[in-house]
Design a protein around this motif. Structure first.
Motif, PDB file in Angstrom:
ATOM      1  N   PRO A  44      44.795  32.887  34.011  1.00  0.00           N
ATOM      2  CA  PRO A  44      44.298  31.375  34.958  1.00  0.00           C
ATOM      3  C   PRO A  44      43.685  31.642  36.740  1.00  0.00           C
ATOM      4  CG  PRO A  44      46.448  31.837  35.337  1.00  0.00           C
ATOM      5  CD  PRO A  44      45.726  32.881  34.116  1.00  0.00           C
ATOM      6  N   HIS A  45      42.584  31.513  37.061  1.00  0.00           N
ATOM      7  CA  HIS A  45      41.699  31.984  38.481  1.00  0.00           C
ATOM      8  C   HIS A  45      43.322  32.774  39.319  1.00  0.00           C
ATOM      9  CE1 HIS A  45      38.548  29.223  38.528  1.00  0.00           C
ATOM     10  NE2 HIS A  45      38.284  30.046  37.363  1.00  0.00           N
ATOM     11  N   LEU A  46      44.299  31.652  39.609  1.00  0.00           N
ATOM     12  CA  LEU A  46      45.294  32.365  40.475  1.00  0.00           C
ATOM     13  C   LEU A  46      46.091  34.153  40.784  1.00  0.00           C
ATOM     14  CD1 LEU A  46      48.407  32.028  39.314  1.00  0.00           C
ATOM     15  CD2 LEU A  46      48.135  30.200  39.779  1.00  0.00           C
ATOM     16  N   LEU A  47      45.808  34.413  39.447  1.00  0.00           N
ATOM     17  CA  LEU A  47      46.564  35.852  38.849  1.00  0.00           C
ATOM     18  C   LEU A  47      45.509  36.954  39.406  1.00  0.00           C
ATOM     19  CD1 LEU A  47      48.774  36.857  37.251  1.00  0.00           C
ATOM     20  CD2 LEU A  47      46.899  36.972  35.439  1.00  0.00           C
ATOM     21  N   LEU A  48      44.457  36.662  39.773  1.00  0.00           N
ATOM     22  CA  LEU A  48      43.616  37.972  40.961  1.00  0.00           C
ATOM     23  C   LEU A  48      44.083  37.868  41.806  1.00  0.00           C
ATOM     24  CD1 LEU A  48      40.095  36.672  39.041  1.00  0.00           C
ATOM     25  CD2 LEU A  48      41.829  38.694  38.308  1.00  0.00           C
ATOM     26  N   GLY A  49      45.084  36.783  42.402  1.00  0.00           N
ATOM     27  CA  GLY A  49      45.222  37.099  43.487  1.00  0.00           C
ATOM     28  C   GLY A  49      46.773  37.973  43.749  1.00  0.00           C
ATOM     29  N   PHE A  50      46.915  38.341  42.585  1.00  0.00           N
ATOM     30  CA  PHE A  50      47.766  39.707  42.782  1.00  0.00           C
ATOM     31  C   PHE A  50      46.970  40.902  42.391  1.00  0.00           C
ATOM     32  CE2 PHE A  50      49.872  35.659  40.791  1.00  0.00           C
ATOM     33  CZ  PHE A  50      50.922  35.702  41.597  1.00  0.00           C
ATOM     34  N   ALA A  51      46.312  41.560  42.440  1.00  0.00           N
ATOM     35  CA  ALA A  51      45.523  42.693  42.450  1.00  0.00           C
ATOM     36  C   ALA A  51      46.339  43.145  43.605  1.00  0.00           C
ATOM     37  CB  ALA A  51      44.312  42.717  42.871  1.00  0.00           C
ATOM     38  N   GLU A  52      46.477  44.982  43.811  1.00  0.00           N
ATOM     39  CA  GLU A  52      47.237  45.139  44.637  1.00  0.00           C
ATOM     40  C   GLU A  52      45.648  45.220  46.161  1.00  0.00           C
ATOM     41  OE1 GLU A  52      46.883  49.159  42.533  1.00  0.00           O
ATOM     42  OE2 GLU A  52      49.928  48.619  42.793  1.00  0.00           O
ATOM     43  N   PRO A  53      45.689  45.894  47.196  1.00  0.00           N
ATOM     44  CA  PRO A  53      45.568  45.513  48.579  1.00  0.00           C
ATOM     45  C   PRO A  53      44.084  46.050  47.471  1.00  0.00           C
ATOM     46  CG  PRO A  53      47.706  45.820  49.108  1.00  0.00           C
ATOM     47  CD  PRO A  53      47.563  46.040  47.587  1.00  0.00           C
ATOM     48  N   ASP A  54      42.835  45.996  49.154  1.00  0.00           N
ATOM     49  CA  ASP A  54      41.704  46.973  48.208  1.00  0.00           C
ATOM     50  C   ASP A  54      41.191  47.579  47.014  1.00  0.00           C
ATOM     51  OD1 ASP A  54      40.966  46.792  51.242  1.00  0.00           O
ATOM     52  OD2 ASP A  54      42.750  48.420  51.488  1.00  0.00           O
ATOM     53  N   THR A  55      41.366  46.905  45.850  1.00  0.00           N
ATOM     54  CA  THR A  55      41.132  47.096  44.354  1.00  0.00           C
ATOM     55  C   THR A  55      40.570  45.195  44.253  1.00  0.00           C
ATOM     56  OG1 THR A  55      43.313  46.293  43.884  1.00  0.00           O
ATOM     57  CG2 THR A  55      42.775  48.972  44.767  1.00  0.00           C
ATOM     58  N   TYR A  56      40.161  45.422  42.349  1.00  0.00           N
ATOM     59  CA  TYR A  56      40.087  44.358  42.326  1.00  0.00           C
ATOM     60  C   TYR A  56      39.955  44.921  40.462  1.00  0.00           C
ATOM     61  CZ  TYR A  56      35.283  46.397  42.540  1.00  0.00           C
ATOM     62  OH  TYR A  56      33.802  46.694  41.933  1.00  0.00           O
ATOM     63  N   VAL A  57      40.430  43.519  40.391  1.00  0.00           N
ATOM     64  CA  VAL A  57      39.606  44.213  38.301  1.00  0.00           C
ATOM     65  C   VAL A  57      38.638  44.165  38.166  1.00  0.00           C
ATOM     66  CG1 VAL A  57      39.770  42.602  36.254  1.00  0.00           C
ATOM     67  CG2 VAL A  57      42.369  42.277  37.473  1.00  0.00           C
ATOM     68  N   GLY A  58      38.959  45.271  37.606  1.00  0.00           N
ATOM     69  CA  GLY A  58      37.535  45.695  37.118  1.00  0.00           C
ATOM     70  C   GLY A  58      36.563  45.403  35.644  1.00  0.00           C
ATOM     71  N   ALA A  59      36.722  43.766  35.773  1.00  0.00           N
ATOM     72  CA  ALA A  59      36.006  43.716  33.968  1.00  0.00           C
ATOM     73  C   ALA A  59      35.368  42.669  34.282  1.00  0.00           C
ATOM     74  CB  ALA A  59      37.789  43.081  33.185  1.00  0.00           C
ATOM     75  N   GLN A  60      34.163  41.422  33.887  1.00  0.00           N
ATOM     76  CA  GLN A  60      33.552  40.974  33.965  1.00  0.00           C
ATOM     77  C   GLN A  60      34.161  39.807  33.631  1.00  0.00           C
ATOM     78  OE1 GLN A  60      29.321  41.114  31.830  1.00  0.00           O
ATOM     79  NE2 GLN A  60      28.835  39.465  32.929  1.00  0.00           N
ATOM     80  N   LEU A  61      33.878  38.735  34.680  1.00  0.00           N
ATOM     81  CA  LEU A  61      34.969  37.642  34.522  1.00  0.00           C
ATOM     82  C   LEU A  61      34.030  36.264  34.140  1.00  0.00           C
ATOM     83  CD1 LEU A  61      36.923  37.242  37.852  1.00  0.00           C
ATOM     84  CD2 LEU A  61      37.263  38.417  35.195  1.00  0.00           C
ATOM     85  N   ALA A  62      34.393  35.522  32.674  1.00  0.00           N
ATOM     86  CA  ALA A  62      33.332  34.404  32.357  1.00  0.00           C
ATOM     87  C   ALA A  62      34.033  33.246  32.899  1.00  0.00           C
ATOM     88  CB  ALA A  62      32.894  34.205  31.082  1.00  0.00           C
ATOM     89  N   ASP A  63      33.727  32.357  34.406  1.00  0.00           N
ATOM     90  CA  ASP A  63      34.081  31.153  33.945  1.00  0.00           C
ATOM     91  C   ASP A  63      34.538  29.982  33.090  1.00  0.00           C
ATOM     92  OD1 ASP A  63      35.075  28.710  35.304  1.00  0.00           O
ATOM     93  OD2 ASP A  63      34.810  29.341  37.089  1.00  0.00           O
TER      94      ASP A  63
END
Length: 112
Positions: A44-63
């Motif tokens: 779900p989109h909302l899961l990315l909101g749990f990434a640690e501060p000042d980081t992001y999931v470094g994988a290509q996302l397809a909506d």
């Protein structure tokens, strides 16, 4: 074996999964719904909101167009690592993806 640290979950009817974990390898472990590919999960989109501060999931996302993304990573199959996952349903799997540092935000990022 990866050591996992739980960051957050949500998106299913039970609220226990999918989930996002930080690893001891400075990556993320993503628990998501299985797809036709072993290296790809749906979250779900909302899961990315749990990434640690000042980081992001470094994988290509397809909506997918239904409130979820698919993303690709290295399948996690080690039983000791999977034993750390809070609840892994039959229709779920775990992949490992890069954890990237966020250095720029908003319009400043577009200029880089």
């Amino acid at each position: 074996m990866l050591k996992l640290r739980f960051l957050g979950n949500g998106g299913s009817g039970t609220g226990e999964c999918p989930a996002l974990y930080a690893t001891d390898q400075d990556t993320y472990a993503v628990q998501g719904w299985t797809t036709s590919r072993t290296d790809t999960v749906e979250i779900p989109h909302l899961l990315l909101g749990f990434a640690e501060p000042d980081t992001y999931v470094g994988a290509q996302l397809a909506d997918t167009g239904r409130g979820t993304f698919t993303l690709m990573g290295r399948p996690v199959t080690d039983p000791e690592t999977l034993a750390q996952v809070t609840k892994l349903a039959d229709n779920e799997s775990v992949i490992e993806v890069p954890k990237n540092a966020r250095r720029f935000y908003g319009n400043a990022a577009a200029a880089q």
